[in-house]
Design a protein around this motif. Sequence first.
Motif, PDB file in Angstrom:
ATOM      1  N   MET A 144     140.871 -20.790  36.443  1.00 60.87           N
ATOM      2  CA  MET A 144     141.181 -22.007  35.689  1.00 60.87           C
ATOM      3  C   MET A 144     139.947 -22.906  35.568  1.00 60.87           C
ATOM      4  SD  MET A 144     143.575 -23.590  34.095  1.00 60.87           S
ATOM      5  CE  MET A 144     144.145 -25.195  33.571  1.00 60.87           C
ATOM      6  N   GLU A 145     139.233 -23.041  36.684  1.00 66.28           N
ATOM      7  CA  GLU A 145     138.041 -23.884  36.683  1.00 66.28           C
ATOM      8  C   GLU A 145     136.970 -23.304  35.758  1.00 66.28           C
ATOM      9  OE1 GLU A 145     134.714 -25.597  39.841  1.00 66.28           O
ATOM     10  OE2 GLU A 145     136.641 -24.840  40.552  1.00 66.28           O
ATOM     11  N   ALA A 146     136.825 -21.970  35.766  1.00 69.57           N
ATOM     12  CA  ALA A 146     135.847 -21.320  34.908  1.00 69.57           C
ATOM     13  C   ALA A 146     136.196 -21.527  33.434  1.00 69.57           C
ATOM     14  CB  ALA A 146     135.772 -19.833  35.227  1.00 69.57           C
ATOM     15  N   LYS A 147     137.486 -21.483  33.135  1.00 63.79           N
ATOM     16  CA  LYS A 147     137.935 -21.688  31.755  1.00 63.79           C
ATOM     17  C   LYS A 147     137.626 -23.100  31.293  1.00 63.79           C
ATOM     18  CE  LYS A 147     142.018 -21.498  28.776  1.00 63.79           C
ATOM     19  NZ  LYS A 147     143.482 -21.228  28.723  1.00 63.79           N
ATOM     20  N   LEU A 148     137.888 -24.087  32.155  1.00 63.00           N
ATOM     21  CA  LEU A 148     137.592 -25.479  31.820  1.00 63.00           C
ATOM     22  C   LEU A 148     136.090 -25.682  31.616  1.00 63.00           C
ATOM     23  CD1 LEU A 148     140.006 -27.378  34.251  1.00 63.00           C
ATOM     24  CD2 LEU A 148     140.219 -27.150  31.769  1.00 63.00           C
ATOM     25  N   HIS A 149     135.302 -24.993  32.431  1.00 65.35           N
ATOM     26  CA  HIS A 149     133.846 -25.095  32.310  1.00 65.35           C
ATOM     27  C   HIS A 149     133.384 -24.537  30.970  1.00 65.35           C
ATOM     28  CE1 HIS A 149     129.686 -25.293  33.664  1.00 65.35           C
ATOM     29  NE2 HIS A 149     129.524 -24.050  33.211  1.00 65.35           N
ATOM     30  N   ARG A 150     133.959 -23.392  30.560  1.00 66.30           N
ATOM     31  CA  ARG A 150     133.605 -22.798  29.267  1.00 66.30           C
ATOM     32  C   ARG A 150     134.011 -23.712  28.112  1.00 66.30           C
ATOM     33  NH1 ARG A 150     135.590 -18.085  31.660  1.00 66.30           N
ATOM     34  NH2 ARG A 150     137.535 -18.281  30.488  1.00 66.30           N
ATOM     35  N   GLN A 151     135.191 -24.292  28.238  1.00 66.48           N
ATOM     36  CA  GLN A 151     135.675 -25.186  27.188  1.00 66.48           C
ATOM     37  C   GLN A 151     134.776 -26.409  27.047  1.00 66.48           C
ATOM     38  OE1 GLN A 151     139.715 -25.894  28.473  1.00 66.48           O
ATOM     39  NE2 GLN A 151     140.530 -24.203  27.231  1.00 66.48           N
ATOM     40  N   LYS A 152     134.355 -26.952  28.182  1.00 62.99           N
ATOM     41  CA  LYS A 152     133.464 -28.115  28.137  1.00 62.99           C
ATOM     42  C   LYS A 152     132.118 -27.738  27.536  1.00 62.99           C
ATOM     43  CE  LYS A 152     131.449 -31.842  30.884  1.00 62.99           C
ATOM     44  NZ  LYS A 152     130.175 -31.745  30.151  1.00 62.99           N
TER      45      LYS A 152
END
Length: 207
Positions: free
Chosen positions: A1-9
């Motif tokens: 989840m954290e990796a996904k948020l990082h990619r989105q940002k």
Amino acid sequence: MEAKLHRQKAQSDLRRGLMLDAARRVFERLGIEGGSIREIAKEAGYTAGAIYSYFENKEAIYGALLAETLERLHATVAAAGTANQAPADRLEAKASAWFGFFADSPRDLDLGFYLVQGMRPRGLTTELNHQLNDRLLDALRPCETALQSMGLNADDALRENTALFAHGMGLLLLKHTGRIRMFGQDATLLFDAYLISLVERLQKRPG
């Protein structure tokens, strides 16, 4: 989840950067008044709606561009000179840094002149205007600090720093409008001469 948020940002930051790059090109070509959200969107390859999802209006884009310029200016000045330099040498290094920044980048000077002249665009909030002004002052403050280290009190250092900035801005306008050529002079050499004269005058002051 954290990796996904990082990619989105990261993707969001990339899109925002592309929009700002496009806006800078549009403003260079059409001016701040002449540029429009529609033109910026076309230049960036996005829809106008996509631009509005990042920026409320054109003035917000201008504010973001100017903030970016001021951060680069601040970094340029901060990197100039060394902490162990004599105050006079530090003054010359810091002043030459901000002058050189705008001398090499006329488009940044164009953006900054809304700030320098107090001619802020319609829609730029009072709070943001103050923040941008404060950031410009942050970039000029090392010169003021050096002047105080040369023996000036706070009021005199502020006055001399203001005069130094005004002199430099005048020369930059002459340089970038091409008017300096009518005098057969070089703006950088004239600024250097002013700095040398300022230092010599201050060093001759009675202790």
